[in-house]
Enzyme design. Sequence first.
Site, PDB file in Angstrom:
ATOM      1  CB  CYS A 225     -47.586 -26.199 -12.116  1.00  0.00           C
ATOM      2  SG  CYS A 225     -46.169 -27.612 -12.018  1.00  0.00           S
ATOM      3  CB  ALA A 226     -51.326 -22.459  -8.906  1.00  0.00           C
ATOM      4  CB  ALA A 227     -48.756 -18.908 -12.700  1.00  0.00           C
ATOM      5  N   PRO A 228     -51.255 -19.019 -14.624  1.00  0.00           N
ATOM      6  CG  PRO A 228     -52.322 -18.362 -15.917  1.00  0.00           C
ATOM      7  CD  PRO A 228     -51.245 -19.703 -16.454  1.00  0.00           C
TER       8      PRO A 228
ATOM      9  N   GLY B   5     -55.955 -19.892 -13.727  1.00  0.00           N
ATOM     10  CA  GLY B   5     -57.767 -20.057 -13.947  1.00  0.00           C
ATOM     11  C   GLY B   5     -58.281 -21.671 -13.324  1.00  0.00           C
TER      12      GLY B   5
ATOM     13  CG  ASP C 210     -45.740 -21.100 -11.428  1.00  0.00           C
ATOM     14  OD1 ASP C 210     -46.574 -21.661 -11.149  1.00  0.00           O
ATOM     15  OD2 ASP C 210     -45.287 -20.762 -11.693  1.00  0.00           O
TER      16      ASP C 210
ATOM     17  CG  ASP D  55     -38.964 -27.367  -8.089  1.00  0.00           C
ATOM     18  OD1 ASP D  55     -40.075 -27.983  -8.379  1.00  0.00           O
ATOM     19  OD2 ASP D  55     -37.718 -27.738  -7.558  1.00  0.00           O
TER      20      ASP D  55
ATOM     21  CB  CYS E 168     -51.961 -26.804 -22.652  1.00  0.00           C
ATOM     22  SG  CYS E 168     -50.290 -26.858 -21.942  1.00  0.00           S
TER      23      CYS E 168
END
Length: 424
Positions: free
Chosen positions: A240-243, A245, A261, A287, A355
């Site tokens: 789930c790397a995007a965006p 950072g 992602d 996925d 987050c």
Amino acid sequence: MRTTGLPARKAAHSLLMQITTEGRLMAELITAGALSDLAPEDRARAQRLAADTLRGLDRADRMLKPYLKKAPPPHVMNALRLGTTELCAGEAAHGVVNAIVEIVSRNKRTQSMKGLTNAVLRKIAAEGPEGWNARAVPLLPGWLRQPLVAAWGRQTVSAMEAAHFASAPLDLTAKADPDAVAKATGGVVLPNGSIRVADAGQVSELAGYADGSWWVQDAAAAMPVKMLGDVAGLNIVDLCAAPGGKTMQLAAGGAQVTAVDLSKRRMARVAENLQRTGLQAELVVADALAFDSGQRDVVVLDAPCSATGTIRRHPDLPYAKDGAEFGDLMALQEQMIDHAVGLIKPGGRLLYCTCSLLPDEGEVQVEDALARHANLTVERDAITGPGIAPDWVTDDGGLRLRPDYWSDQGGMDGFYIAVLRKAA
């Protein structure tokens, strides 16, 4: 005669309508071109007006309530909220009232309410900034405030709401030298090494953007990777790397990174950021639950979540959502943790973070993961570093970050972070 500032106000009103009545997120609307027909200065103003209105929406409603016998239709209510926000920021009453009345009168269903709109906003103008500042800090909507109060208590939630209302400065992560980036951008280096820039203006115009010396990343979002310590030479997958950072942090630290992602569009942003910064990573559009290319030294999982920790930067979130998706998100987080454990080498680590301000997406997920996987332990010693106060470390050995932390320096996003070690 053309009303001054009307295009930006109409666009801001349109954003408010789609957010509060259709459950759309502002970033989603802007990406879809909601402001594309505006001049650049109107585009920036519309986005700022909508964000300011949402940030103080509860306060605006409290100001409007004495002047309304009953709640008007959403089209009118959002126009009044927009006008109230501008008037209480000190904008000239003539221009604001005329523009808002025109927005109301252009809708056939509400044009009969232009007289009411004019009268109410004239009364709000008489109160002005003094009346605005006399009101309490805006409260979060009940659907979110209630579970947060249950988790953290009223006093803590009030402190979070004050941080949300204060908005957020711009935080940067330096590729190499935080002090040099701070000097070039006019920012200050925070205790964790992030650079905070007040009144940054256009991001792409800041010194160092073009040559890739830094990337935008909230100070809290930069914390998880720092808990891994030295990553040079490690083989790491960032799910789930995007965006991107965390991918860039890992690459800058010398790791061999595979970024995964599901979104092709969001992964294109990761590619752009890597190219700008001159960093290297393998990019895979897939996925995360289906990704499997062998075991790694570290798996980073910044899991999909409610994003309730980002409200200070995304004030639309409490009004576009209602909490209905929480159950599905928590089930997905559980699945992703279980899948991630299988991708770790014996003796390797899982960096889990969200987050979110909700313990069910952080502390509880780790507690449940430990119960499901006897070969996992929490690396308590990993949670360390400059700027981390002892009371931020949770009983389970994770790190809980909140918007009201570093309040004297502009706060931070809400995050939960834990490092889990797989038995050798």
